[in-house]
Design an enzyme around this catalytic site. Structure first.
Site, PDB file in Angstrom:
ATOM      1  N   PHE A 255     -11.684  -8.004  -2.897  1.00  0.00           N
ATOM      2  CA  PHE A 255     -12.240  -8.684  -1.959  1.00  0.00           C
ATOM      3  C   PHE A 255     -13.403  -8.436  -1.545  1.00  0.00           C
ATOM      4  CE2 PHE A 255     -12.649  -9.745   2.718  1.00  0.00           C
ATOM      5  CZ  PHE A 255     -12.260 -11.108   2.582  1.00  0.00           C
ATOM      6  N   ASP A 256     -13.385  -6.994  -1.108  1.00  0.00           N
ATOM      7  CA  ASP A 256     -14.850  -6.336  -0.578  1.00  0.00           C
ATOM      8  C   ASP A 256     -15.987  -6.392  -1.497  1.00  0.00           C
ATOM      9  OD1 ASP A 256     -12.281  -5.045   0.567  1.00  0.00           O
ATOM     10  OD2 ASP A 256     -13.679  -4.242   1.940  1.00  0.00           O
ATOM     11  N   THR A 257     -15.720  -6.221  -2.698  1.00  0.00           N
ATOM     12  CA  THR A 257     -16.800  -6.318  -3.600  1.00  0.00           C
ATOM     13  C   THR A 257     -17.350  -7.611  -3.964  1.00  0.00           C
ATOM     14  OG1 THR A 257     -15.859  -4.131  -4.816  1.00  0.00           O
ATOM     15  CG2 THR A 257     -17.360  -5.725  -6.034  1.00  0.00           C
TER      16      THR A 257
END
Length: 310
Positions: A255-257
């Site tokens: 999700f972050d990437t």
């Protein structure tokens, strides 16, 4: 035209077309008063992806307490959790005390429980009952850190949202410069960096090699400039969240990437914030399974047509 109507927790849930491409507008149209609510000074509608949400429970305060100045910018500090009953209460209490003493914004802590099988939800519920103005919780029946963050960000009406891991690995003193980047300096996203000058970190050689190798892979595939994709310490403005979250598909560790790559390639402004960070040996990241999976997700994202900023 209404696309879908479903019932969650005794409420009718309606999903309607939203003005922006690939976005929709959600609204609660009936039911009791025990649903989620949010900061009253941000009354515009939420923009979310056209998907059916997993079953969830909301317990967010209905209004801000009288001691808060509604002219002050607001933030929801989200703590994603999976089976963290042993440390959750102490971490929330430590964070709450720090925010009360240091944070120059209207704030609220939101525990985002993603399908915990221990007593995490009960602990979160108790914390929310003890301080309904300062603590809320969201429970999802489907596991996934990214999924929990996305749901918490969508439910928020604050000017900005940030999140940090429940172990509080990042020094709490870094919260103010992180939020200031979004709330005061005009950046769309501020992210903690463990590899930039000024960072002070303690972690194993294996984690160091994996982290640096991963960011090199991102730069090679996407020609991005951000320095750290996976540090669990980020802030995002409400406007950026509304525009970007519909395009973020992963509900787990990637999700972050995915969020960072889409944001930078679309032209959103990102601020790097060096952090003081200590590794938590009780990490939920599985080596090498999750690393291989995130590498696969990088190649899949490389094949996608990424959105542009309106």
């Amino acid at each position: 035209m209404v696309l879908t109507t479903e019932i969650f927790e005794g409420r009718t849930y309606r999903e309607e077309p939203f003005a922006a491409p690939a976005l929709t507008q959600r609204s609660w149209i009936s039911g009791s008063a025990s649903s989620f609510s949010a900061h009253p000074r941000c009354a515009d509608s939420d923009a979310v992806p056209r998907v059916t949400p997993p079953a969830s429970r909301f317990s967010l305060p209905a209004s801000l307490p009288a001691r808060y100045d509604l002219g002050v910018k607001s933030v929801d500090i989200v703590i994603p959790c999976y089976n963290e009953e042993r440390v959750l209460a102490a971490s929330v209490e430590k964070l709450r005390a720090w925010c009360a003493a240091n944070l120059p914004y209207t704030w609220r802590i939101v525990v985002a429980d993603n399908a915990s099988t221990d007593g995490t939800m009960e602990v979160a519920s108790q914390l929310a009952q003890e301080d309904p103005d300062g603590v809320g919780f969201i429970h999802l029946d489907q596991k996934g850190r990214g999924r929990a963050l996305k749901r918490a960000f969508i439910a928020s009406r604050a000017d900005a949202m940030c999140y940090m891991d429940v172990d509080l690995s990042t020094d709490l003193g870094m919260i103010t410069p992180l939020l200031s980047g979004v709330l005061d300096e005009g950046y769309d996203i501020a992210y903690g960096s463990r590899v930039s000058r000024g960072s002070d970190i303690e972690r194993s050689l294996k984690r160091e090699i994996n982290s640096r190798g991963y960011i090199l892979a991102i730069k090679a595939l996407f020609w991005t400039k951000f320095a750290d994709a996976q540090c669990g310490f980020k802030a995002i403005s409400r406007d950026a969240a509304q525009a970007l979250l519909p395009h973020v598909n992963d509900g787990e560790w990637f999700f972050d990437t995915e969020l960072m790559i889409i944001a930078e390639k679309a032209g959103y402004r990102l601020k790097e914030v060096p952090v003081r960070w200590v590794e938590d040996p009780d990490t939920r990241v599985k080596f090498p399974q999750d690393i291989i999976k995130m590498g696969s997700n990088l190649f899949k994202l490389r094949m996608r047509k990424l959105p542009k900023r309106p």
